[in-house]
Design an enzyme around this catalytic site. Sequence first.
Site, PDB file in Angstrom:
ATOM      1  N   GLU A   1       0.835  -1.214   0.000  1.00 46.27           N
ATOM      2  CA  GLU A   1       0.000   0.000   0.000  1.00 46.27           C
ATOM      3  C   GLU A   1       0.865   1.258   0.000  1.00 46.27           C
ATOM      4  OE1 GLU A   1      -3.479   2.027   2.801  1.00 46.27           O
ATOM      5  OE2 GLU A   1      -2.167   0.493   3.647  1.00 46.27           O
ATOM      6  N   HIS A   2       1.801   1.331   0.948  1.00 44.33           N
ATOM      7  CA  HIS A   2       2.706   2.487   1.058  1.00 44.33           C
ATOM      8  C   HIS A   2       4.137   2.000   0.852  1.00 44.33           C
ATOM      9  CE1 HIS A   2      -0.627   3.406   4.018  1.00 44.33           C
ATOM     10  NE2 HIS A   2      -0.671   4.500   3.270  1.00 44.33           N
TER      11      HIS A   2
END
Length: 441
Positions: A321-322
Site C-alpha cells: 500500500e505504502h
Amino acid sequence: MSAHHQTIKAPVAVQTTRTSRPEIVETVADVIADVRANGDAAVRRWSQKFDDWSPESYRLGPDRIASVVSAVPETVLDDLRFVQKQVRGFAQAQRDSLTAFEVETLPGVFLGQRNLPIGAAGAYVPGGRYPLTASAHMTVLTAKVAGVERVAATTPPDRGAPPPVSIAAMHLAGADEIYVMGGVQAVAALALGTETIEAVDMLAGPGNAYVAEAKRQLFGEVGIDLFAGPTEVLIVADDTADPFVVATDLLSQAEHGPDSPAVLITTSEEVGRQTIAWVDKLLPGLPTGDVAGRAWRDYGEVIVVPTLDAAYTLADEYASEHVQILTARPREALHRMRNYGALFLGDKTCVAYGDKVIGTNHVLPTLGAARYTGGLWVGKYLKTVTYQEIRDPASSARLGEICGRASRTENFEGHARSGDVRAARYGSAPLDWADHTFEQS
C-alpha cells in the site's frame, strides 16, 4: 525469494488472506439482509446492539452540526482547513487533467468522451480506536471536487455522542448530509436506502473488517472505492538510510492494527540490524506500542538484498500500500517500480504525511491489489462515458455494410439488419430481408 536474499526478521503469522473470515461474512450478510427488508428499524436495532446508540435521529441537523463544531478548538479547525486546502488542490489538479474530447475518425463520424460525476456518494469515516478524521477529507472533499451533487457522510458515535473533530472535518469538507452511524448498518443504509436515508451510487472510505466485507457484499448494487485490508508499509533503504528514522516510520504504520505488515528491504545488513534494535528500543515508550508491537512481531520483516535493483524487484512483488524510498537517489524508484499504492521519495517525506496532511489521497490498495489498481482519486467519482454521431451519409452506408458482414460472421442477424438499414437508406445496398424501400434524399 532469491537465494541471495537474507531474511534477518521473518513474520511469525501467515499473511492476511484476500477473503474475509466466514463468521464476518455471515454476520455482515445478516445485517445487510435485515436493513434491506426492514430499513430504519433494522439500522436502529443493530446500532443499539453494536454501538449502544439509538438517538432520535441519526442525521445531524444544521444547528446540531454548528454546536458540535463550535466545541472544537480553533487551532484544530485551522489545521483541518489547512489539510483540506492541500487535498482540494491536488484533487482539483487531478480533475483538470481529465479532459473531454471529440474526434472525427472517418468523414462525418464523430466520437466523443465526457467525464460525468456520479449523482450521490456515501463517505464512511471510521471511529472507534482511531477516529480517522482525515478520511473525511479524502472521501467527501474528493467527491465534491469531482462534482458529486450529494455526499452523505457517516461516522460512528464516540462514547455515546457525535465525535466533534470528525463532524467538523465532514462539515468543512462539504458533506451535504452528516449521520452518526457506524459499522455494517451504516454502510448498508447508505447503499440500499431506508425510509429516511436516500440510497447513494457509490461507497468510499476505510473501515474495520466488517465494514470492508459489507462494501464487498454490496459492490455491484453500488460502486465502491476498493476492498481494503490492514494498512501496509514497505521501506526500501540503502546504506545511507538512518535506522532510527526507518524504525520510527515502520512503527508509524504498525500502530494501525495488530495485523499491519511493516517490511524493510535493504541493501545494508547493518541498517537492517540497527533498525530492529531501534524498534525494540522505541516500542516500550510508544503509547500505541501494544498494537504496534504485535504487528511488528507477527507481520514485521527485514530482508537484506545484494543490490537496489533486487530491492525494487522484490518490493514490486509485495505490491504494498505504502512504499517509502530511503536511498541516496530516491527518484530512481519512480522509474524502477510499478506496484504500489503510493510512493514516498526521500527522508523529508513519510507515510504519515500522506495519511494526514500532504494532500494526496490516503485510501489506497492493500493485499496486493496495487498490482491492478491505484487508490481513491477524483476519477473514481466520475464516469468516463462515450458518444457517437454520424453526419455523413456515405460513412453511415459504409459502416452499415461492414457491420452487416461482421455481425453475420458472429450469427447476430438482428445486429446485421441494423447495419443493412443504414447501408440501404444512405447508400445503394439492397434490403433483401424486408419488403421496404427508402426514398433517396
